[in-house]
Each structure stands twice: as C-alpha cells, then as structure tokens.
Enzyme design. Structure first.
Site, PDB file in Angstrom:
ATOM      1  N   GLY A   1       0.828  -1.208   0.000  1.00  0.00           N
ATOM      2  CA  GLY A   1       0.000   0.000   0.000  1.00  0.00           C
ATOM      3  C   GLY A   1       0.855   1.247   0.000  1.00  0.00           C
ATOM      4  N   ALA A   2       1.900   1.206   0.828  1.00  0.00           N
ATOM      5  CA  ALA A   2       2.796   2.348   0.933  1.00  0.00           C
ATOM      6  C   ALA A   2       4.096   1.889   1.585  1.00  0.00           C
ATOM      7  CB  ALA A   2       2.158   3.451   1.771  1.00  0.00           C
TER       8      ALA A   2
ATOM      9  N   GLU B   1       2.498   5.834   7.818  1.00  0.00           N
ATOM     10  CA  GLU B   1       3.832   5.970   7.213  1.00  0.00           C
ATOM     11  C   GLU B   1       4.613   7.107   7.863  1.00  0.00           C
ATOM     12  OE1 GLU B   1       4.765   3.596   5.420  1.00  0.00           O
ATOM     13  OE2 GLU B   1       2.756   2.759   5.150  1.00  0.00           O
TER      14      GLU B   1
HETATM   15 ZN   LIG Z   1       4.235   0.185   8.223  1.00  0.00          ZN
END
Ligand SMILES: [Zn+2]
Length: 1042
Positions: free
Chosen positions: A279-280, A315
């Site tokens: 996802g990131a 994040e």
């Molecule tokens: Zn993470």
C-alpha cells in the site's frame, strides 16, 4: 515461548560499512543500469575476503583501498555468488588489515526489473495519452541488494550519498534534498543528493520520472524550522493530493510534538507510484504509495478518506518509529508496524473525532482474529531466518494483532502513560536499533508494572482465548478461558496455554468497565445475572466471549438504548459469528441475533452485519437454490428497510457515515436481488453510461451500482460499458472500481473474459488481484479461477514468484472460499509436488480454512434450514431435495462437484459432525446421532470444557457417508501432520540458532567462513535471471491461453 533473536543468515560483524557513495546510471534502452558503489568500511579482523549482500548484480570490478595508507589498494581476484543466501564473497590476493579507513569500490551491472521490488520500472499514460516511463525503488525487506551490494540488514546502519543520472527534464527524488544538478552533453542530467543521516539500507529510495507536485510547509512550531512537504503525482493528478498533503503536514507536527523530537530530515515527499506492490512504504523522507492510497479527488467516497488517512499517518509515524529507531531484526517488524498502526488510529481519532475510528478498528481486526484462530497462525513475535520467510511475515498478524495487543496494553496502562513511555523509548534508542523486549522494559520503568510479563504471553503464544461464561446462580458466574480454534476441534494437549486477560467487565448497574486481570484458567465473579453484563467493554481486548443465550438476549435488548456503543455492538456480533463458525454455538443463534439489529442506525455496525452475512453466504454458496434464496431474503429484508429510509439522493453536507450507510445498504439489498433496487440501479447506470451523468451516479454509488448491474445481467453490453469506463477514466480509484466489479458476473463467458482481461497488458500487475478477487462470488467464477490457476501455474510462477505478496495472494484468492471435500483434495493434490516455500504459510492457512468451511457446513446446514423454515423464510413447498445446485452450478461446475455438493443434501445427512454438545445437538433432529450409529472417532477435546465432545458419526446406511467420514478424519490427520512438521522445523531452526549463539560466544568460528572458492560447490540457480532471461519472461506476458 522463546523467540530466537539471532537469525542464521546474518553477515559477519567484523566488517562494517560506515558510508555508501552510490551512483546509478540507468541505460535507457535495455532495462539495465551501471552502478558505482564506494563503501567506507571498518575492518576489525585481518581478512582475505569480504562477504556482503547482492542479488542479480553482475560484479565488474572490486577494489579495496586504505585511503589513509596512500596508494595501498588490493583488487579482488574472484567473486563467489551464493544465490540462496543472496550474498557475494569478494576474494583478495593480499590481506586486508585491521583499520577504519578502508574504501571498497565496486562497479557492477544490474537490472531495472518489472518485479515491483529492488530498482524497477513502471509506465503510465496521462489524460492526453502521453506515455511516461518511470523508475523507482522498493527495498523493504531485502531488496536493496538488488540495486547495490550492501550489508542489507536493518541493524547495520550507515549514511548514504546518492547520485543519479536521468534524462534531462525528469524529476529525480531521493530521501534527501538535491545538493547539485549538472546537465550532461548526452541529454542526461546528473543529480546528487545531500548525505542522509545514519539509517538502514531498506529505507533508501529514489524515484525518476515525470511528476507534478503540490507543496505546503509545517508551522515550524515543533521543528525550529518549517518542513517542506510535497505530494508528487503522475502528470495531471497533483490536485488529487491536497487531502493527503494536509494530513502529512498535520501529522509531522503532531509527531514532532508528541515525541519531542523534530522531524529529522530537511523535507518530506509523498509520491504516488503507478505500479506499487505494498500500500505504501515509509522510505525516510520519500514515502511511496499506490496511487489510490494517496490521491483522491474531492468527490471521492468517504471510506477511502479513512483508508488514506490511516495509511498516510501510519507511514509518517514510521519516520520516527521505524526509521529513527529501527527494528533490530525482522522478527521485531511487528512491533514497529503495530505501533505505527496504533498511533495512526490515535491521531485520526484526534483529527476526526466524528469518524468513530475505534469502532472501525474493531471491525478491521476481525480478519486477524479469524486468521489467528487457525492452527497455521504464528506468534506475533516470530523468528525469521531467510528472505522468503521475511516476506511471508508481512501479514495481518504482524500488523493488526500487533496493533491490537498494543491497544490492549494502552487500555491497561492508560494512553498518556503509554505515549510517555513511547517517547522515552525513542529518546533512548534513536539513530539506533531496538527489539521488542527493549520497549517493554522502557514501558515497565515508566509505568511501574510488569509489562514484559503481560505482553510476552500475547506476542509469543499463537492464538488467543475464548471466555466461556457459565451462570452459577442469580448473582455469580464462572469464567473459563480456553484457546480458541475456529475449526472447533481443540485437543486437550493444545489447551494448556494461559493468557493474562483484562476482563473489562461492565454491568447494567455499573457500565464503567472494571479492570480485572484474569490470569488463571477459571475465575468466579459476583455478577447480577438477571440483568445484562458484558466483558471486554469497549472491545479493547483481543479475545472472544461466549455468553449463555439468555444473556445474549439481554444484551441484544440494550441495542437502541445507548448503553452499548457501536464498538461493543460490533464486538458482540462478530464474537457470535466466530463462535458459530467454530461450532461453539449453532449458526441459528447468529441468525437470531440479527433481529436485534433491525433498527440499528450506525454505519459501522451495518458494515459488519453485511460482512458477517457475506461470510455465511459464501460458505453456503453451493447449497441448493431454495436455501440460498432464503438466506438472501434475510439479507434483503434487513437492508431494503435502510434504503427505504435513506433514499438514493445525497443531500448537501450529509454526515459521512450516512453517506456510507446508504451505499452499503443499496449494495447488499441489490445483491440480495430486491427488484426495486435492481431496477433503480439499472436506470442510474444507463443514465451515467449514456452521457457520464455524475448526478445519477455519485462516486459513493458507483461500486454498488456497477456490482448490481453486473450481477443481474448475462449479456455483454453492460460489461463492455464498464470495461470502456476502465479504459477511459484517469482516476486511479475509479479504475480499481471498474476492474473489481467485472468479476461479479456469473456468466461463464464473462468470467473467462474477466480472467483474460486481468492478465492482459491493460491491467497493471498490482491490480490483477483486485480484478480476480470478486470472481469468488459465484460458483462459476470460483471454478474457472481455480482452473485458470492450475492451467497456467508455470507461467504465473515464473513471472510472479519474485513479486511481493503476489503469488501467495493469487493462491489464496483461488482456493480459500472452497467448502467441499473434493476441492480440498484437488488443492492438496495440485500442490503436492510443487515447491511451495514461497507461499507455504498461506497455503496451509487456506487448507485449514477450507476444512473449517467443510466442517461448518456439515455441522449446521440442517440447523440453518430449520431456522429459515421456522422463521418463515423457507416455505414448505420450497423443497431442498430437488438436486438443483445453486446459481450457475448446473452450467459450469463439473459433474463431480455437483454430485458431491448436492449429494450431502439429497441423501440426507448421512454424516454429521456434532460440536454443539451431546445434549443440545445441531437443532435439527437428523444431524443428532441416533441409535445404530457407527462410532468412528471420539474424544477430540473441545473448548467448551466439560460436557461437549466433537465426534464424527456414521449412520451405517451407505458407503458414501462412510467414505466422507473417512475423508474428514483424513483432513484432521493431515492437519496434525502439517502442524508437527511446522513444530519440528521451528525446533530445528531454534536449535541451530542456539548452537550458533554458543559458537559466537566461544569465538570458535563465525558462520560464513566456509568460503567457496570452488565454483562447483556453489549454489546454482537453475536459470539465473540474466537480462536475456528477463526479456524472455517479459515476452511471456501474453502467453495465457483460454
Ligand atoms: Zn508500516
């Protein structure tokens, strides 16, 4: 309980890198690049060789020089490649003496691959149909070694100075700001970046391509200076980054203040990468995202706002917890993922209190509660030794059970104390590494409680408990904890684990939860049992609770009175749903509980009701049509009522949760076939497709309406309109919507077209899984997906074995929804002679899940039928003995599977697996053992405790039932064998690590000293991934036949 801390595959510590000078020169024509890497080293023992990580790099030259001893340099005379360990050993003809002024110069050629890890390439087309090439990196967990030779372990930190060459005009980004930019004569530019702080290799990153950006600055209040934050997006899409940019600025400020440490780098970039596996990724100062995890236009659906916020803040939390303080080894991955997830929810709750994000959290952890109730689960803390294992550890257990047990700790310690402890932890270990124990010790010092004692049980034991409540009289109850297995067949020797369980007991007279810690098997509590009481109030605990049915009714009656908030209602519903799937309670008790939700107003609760119903219907999918129709009727009645109340229009300024509720209600009522809703969906679909009338189909309705239309058509016209919409839209999230709904068709022709389309170059690798996931919604789709996977396995494996999470999820999507013995055996047979090492965890989990589905159906299909009949959903005339399969079965499934699935109904319940207790039985008489039964196996200990056993019965009337019973028992034995094998492997690995630790203490010989000069003894990859091989694989992308 011991978790091996030291992996077997670490590099020797006698040579340590201090600084990397790295230059990357991509070759624009053939997907390769030239690398020049100068590594400043400290050498602590004289040596003739240097071993470091490298993968798929072709080393050209390697020279070690001592820059203080002028002119003293030694050139390596040979390189040994150890393919399995992903290392190279450079051999030098003269000794490299002890010193801290060594520089190792390596030149090499590498691949700009298309595997979504290491240094890889991607391409996108903008709104004007211009094609843009881009290259980027993804180094977590062990892929930096694909881009440069390095000490690729999280604990070996160093500083980095990066220089990139790229075509002039392209944007070049890395962790740090640009130091200098030079235009070269050949149309290229050379961009150098400032030196990074000390950090782990997996956090280095760069991106080269055409991007637009928007920017904003933090206030500077907590940083001394203002930090520049930018969102980079594919050309034309930067405007969709405003929401994320705002979140980024706010969370940088929030975490700087919370930890009392300024954001450590000069800038923060968030980049939307068109092809991206996770996802990131939290690369320091250069966070990379899937486009739809970062970008959203202002009309985007509400639930995506929640997802984006949770992802972006997660994040950014890593910039401190993960990047500034880093895990010592990958076994501590869960800790940093768990903390980042937990913190993201805390921040979202502060920024958007109306979202009720903690109820959403309770919803989100249901997947991991399910996963962790299978024998194939693993402890949160788990020893990992090799790169394949590391990849497999990145699962829900690391992320969400980690976050859950931290939330439980948070509730126990109090949030302020917990955050103070975290701050102290960061200050203690910043610029360095820490392990799980380090955090517990710090928190224990801060809070003066036994944190290690509490947490180690939760993180080192697989699974979690179910509390069973027995009412002794009107004023006391007995609480008993047992390990919870969703297959319901706990053996006595498995049920020896104990957890410290914070009970969080609330009662009708005192709804504030009492913080009682239960650390025994059983406990007697004083409670007024004539009124409601509830454990796990607030749902902060990671366990299930099984109440007597009388208390469940009392709890249901509180719904609508405000005594139990949404999180608690979700908790009750999901507990009951899990208990019925495991056989602790009959499925009819779940269906009965649903009636208390009829007047429910909360979106979060409805979303959970929809999911749990979906779960039941997915297992029952291949049951006879009248049964399925009756279950759909249950669903239709619940959801149509909401659509009637809310209508189809979205008034200006409406509460976001109402927006979501309308969408979910339309989707589930339409899915159940409500004729008015289907008609309205089709009307709006046509209006939208005719001239893109957005008012007919606002973004929140697009998914539900597309799905309803595709599910209710056999023709190709609407299908093609959605494919065209996929081709036309440039909004990444809309593309995913259009792609995902195609799989809902149950026409064989369209199912095959969906598979062909998903594998075509029109669909990005990262999106293939979204395209095929929905195929599981029909019998035809399941069968075709499974056929496809078997038929094209070799190509799939070749092409995707290196893609993070691809192959294992492909396997999962293809098999996990099966619920028949025949499919179980097919899956076993298919994988029997395959190398399953890259996905063995997920395969075992799926097999266990299928087994659970089979047992559930066998146990409760009559119970459900009976409930449907008694409650008027199934009329007497609707016979289930017609032998007709569920939707599409007659048209597509092969004859054998049809025979099996209808046979279990046709011939009556020849076989019943009874786990409801010998007294109550599965409520329909036919599945309760009667006289003359041949007793095949008994004595499997069950988690109920005393009077309940799990048994397989035969009626003795037919060979078929005996055969089925044998097969079921075979499944159980298979599982036990598998489990024993896993245990043996674990013990072996543990012993090896202990031996190695002893070795290292004794200084006899470190591992890695058996240097192979001899090419013959080297690990050989059967087909090394050369550039030619890469090109060959690329050309295989069109090789799927239909
Ligand atoms: Zn993470």
């Amino acid at each position: 309980m011991t978790v091996p801390k030291r992996p077997s595959l670490t590099l020797q510590r006698s040579i340590i890198p201090v600084h990397y000078n790295l230059k990357i020169v991509p070759c624009p024509v053939n997907f390769s690049f030239l690398g020049e890497c100068s590594i400043e080293l400290c050498i602590a023992e004289p040596t003739f060789s240097i071993t470091l990580n490298a993968k798929e790099l072709n080393i050209q030259t390697a020279t070690a020089r001592d820059h203080l001893l002028n002119g003293y340099s030694v050139t390596a005379t040979s390189v040994s490649y150890n393919v399995e360990e992903e290392t190279i050993a450079l051999e030098f003809p003269q000794v490299l003496h002890v010193g801290s002024s060594w520089i190792l110069d390596v030149t090499y050629i590498g691949l700009v691959n298309d595997k979504l890890n290491g240094f890889y390439r991607s391409v996108y087309t903008d709104a004007d149909n211009n094609v843009h090439q881009l290259t980027t990196t993804q180094f977590q967990s062990t892929h930096a070694r694909r881009a440069f030779p390095c000490w690729d372990e999280p604990a070996i930190k160093a500083t980095f100075s990066l220089t990139l060459q790229a075509p002039q005009g392209m944007t070049c980004l890395s962790n740090m700001s640009v130091r200098s930019r030079t235009l070269l004569e050949n149309g290229m530019q050379e961009v150098s970046f400032l030196k990074t702080p000390i950090m782990s290799t997996y956090l280095l990153a760069w991106v080269i391509g055409d991007f637009d950006y928007i920017e904003a600055y933090t206030s500077g209040e907590f940083n001394g200076e203002r930090i520049r934050c930018r969102v980079y997006a594919p050309v034309g899409l930067a405007d969709q980054g405003h929401y994320s940019l705002d979140l980024a600025v706010k969370s940088v400020e929030y975490f700087s203040r919370l930890f009392n440490i300024p954001y450590p780098l000069p800038k923060l970039d968030l980049v939307a990468v068109p092809d991206f596996a996770p996802g990131a990724m939290e690369n320091w100062g250069l966070i990379t995202f899937r486009t739809y995890a970062l970008l959203m236009d202002e009309y985007g659906p509400q639930d995506r706002k929640h997802e984006i916020a949770a992802t972006v803040i997660h994040e950014i939390a890593h910039q401190w917890l993960g990047n500034l303080v880093t895990m010592e080894w990958w076994s501590d991955l869960w800790l940093f993922e768990g903390i980042a997830t937990h913190l993201a929810y805390i921040v979202v709750d502060e920024l958007f209190p109306r979202w009720d994000i903690w109820s959403e959290f309770v919803k989100r952890i249901q997947e991991v509660l399910k996963h962790d109730s299978l024998r194939t689960s693993h402890p949160v803390e788990v020893g990992v030794a090799n790169p394949t294992e590391i990849t497999q550890i990145f699962d829900e257990v690391s992320y969400m059970k980690g976050a859950s047990v931290l939330r439980m700790l948070n509730a126990w310690l109090g949030q302020d104390q917990m955050l103070l402890g975290l701050r102290k932890f960061i200050h203690k270990y910043m610029w360095s590494n820490a392990n799980t124990e380090d955090l517990w010790v710090t928190l224990a010092e801060e809070c003066q409680v036994d944190v290690p004692g509490f947490m180690s049980r939760w993180t080192r034991q697989t699974g979690y408990p179910v509390l069973s409540i027995t009412e002794l009289d009107d004023s006391s109850i007995l609480v008993r904890q047992n390990i919870f297995l969703s297959t319901g067949d706990v053996r006595e020797e498995e049920d020896t684990l104990l957890w410290p369980v914070p009970l969080g007991l609330a009662t009708a007279s005192d709804p504030t939860p009492r913080n009682i810690m239960m650390d025994t098997k059983e406990m007697v509590l004083k409670v007024d049992t004539t009124r409601w009481y509830k454990f796990n109030m607030g749902q902060t605990g990671f366990y299930r609770v099984s109440y007597p049915s009388k208390t469940l009714d009392l709890l249901g009656q509180t719904f609508g009175t405000g005594q139990l908030n949404a999180a608690n209602r979700v908790g009750l519903l999901t507990d009951v749903a899990a208990l019925v799937a495991s056989g602790i309670a009959p499925t009819s008790s779940f269906l009965t509980l649903l009636k208390y939700f009829e007047d429910e107003q909360d979106y979060m609760v409805w979303a959970e009701v929809s999911l749990r119903l979906h779960e039941l219907l997915a297992v029952w999918l291949e049951q006879p049509e009248p049964i399925m129709n009756a279950l759909k009727e249950v669903q239709r009645r619940l959801f149509t009522k909401i659509v009637k109340r809310l209508g189809w229009e979205f008034p200006e300024g409406e509460d976001p949760s109402t927006v979501n509720l309308r969408a979910v209600a339309i989707r589930y009522a339409g899915r159940a076939g409500d004729p008015e809703i289907v008609a309205e969906a089709r009307r709006r679909f046509n209006a939208f497709m005719k001239d893109r009338d957005v008012s007919a189909l606002p973004p929140d309705l697009r998914f539900p309406v597309f799905e309803i239309v595709i599910r209710t058509t056999q023709g190709v016209e609407e299908y093609e309109e959605i494919v065209n919409y996929y081709r036309e839209t440039f909004i990444p999230a809309e593309k995913v919507v259009a792609l995902s709904v195609l799989g809902y068709s149950s026409s064989l022709e369209l199912v095959r077209r969906t598979l062909a389309f998903a594998m075509s170059p029109e669909v990005r690798t990262q999106d293939i899984l979204s395209a095929i996931a929905t195929l599981r919604s029909s019998v035809v789709g399941r069968a075709e997906l499974w056929n496809f996977m078997r038929h094209h396995w070799d190509v799939l494996y070749e092409r995707h074995c290196a893609d993070i999470g691809f192959l294992d999820y492909f396997v999962l999507l293809s098999i996990e929804s099966f619920s028949t013995l025949e499919r179980y055996q097919e899956v076993q047979a298919f994988f029997a002679n395959k190398d399953t090492s890259a996905y063995d965890r997920i395969l075992a989990t799926c097999l266990e899940g299928i087994r659970m589905n089979i047992l559930w159906l066998e146990r409760d299909c009559k119970d459900v039928e009976q409930w449907l009949r008694v409650n008027g959903y199934l009329t007497e005339s609707a016979s289930t003995d017609s032998g007709k399969g569920a939707e599409g079965l007659s048209s597509a499934a092969d004859p054998a599977s049809k025979a099996i699935s209808s046979g279990s109904v046709n011939g009556g319940p020849n076989l019943a697996v009874n786990m409801h207790g010998t007294s109550s039985g599965a409520s329909s008489g036919t599945s309760t053992p009667s006289n003359g039964l041949q007793f095949l196996q008994a004595g499997i200990y069950s988690q109920h405790g005393t009077n309940v056993r799990s048994q397989v019965y035969l009626d003795g009337n037919g060979q078929a039932s005996e055969e089925q019973a044998r097969q079921l028992l075979q499944l159980q034995q298979d599982q036990q064998r598998h489990e024993l094998r896993m245990q043996r492997e674990y013990q072996l690995q543990h012993q090896q690590q202990q031996l190695q630790l002893q070795d290292e203490h004794g200084h006899s010989h470190g591992h890695g000293h058996s240097l192979n000069f001899d090419h013959g003894s080297r690990q050989q990859d059967a087909r090394p991934r050369t550039l030619e091989r890469e090109m060959e694989l690329l050309s295989m992308s069109g090789d799927y036949e239909f």
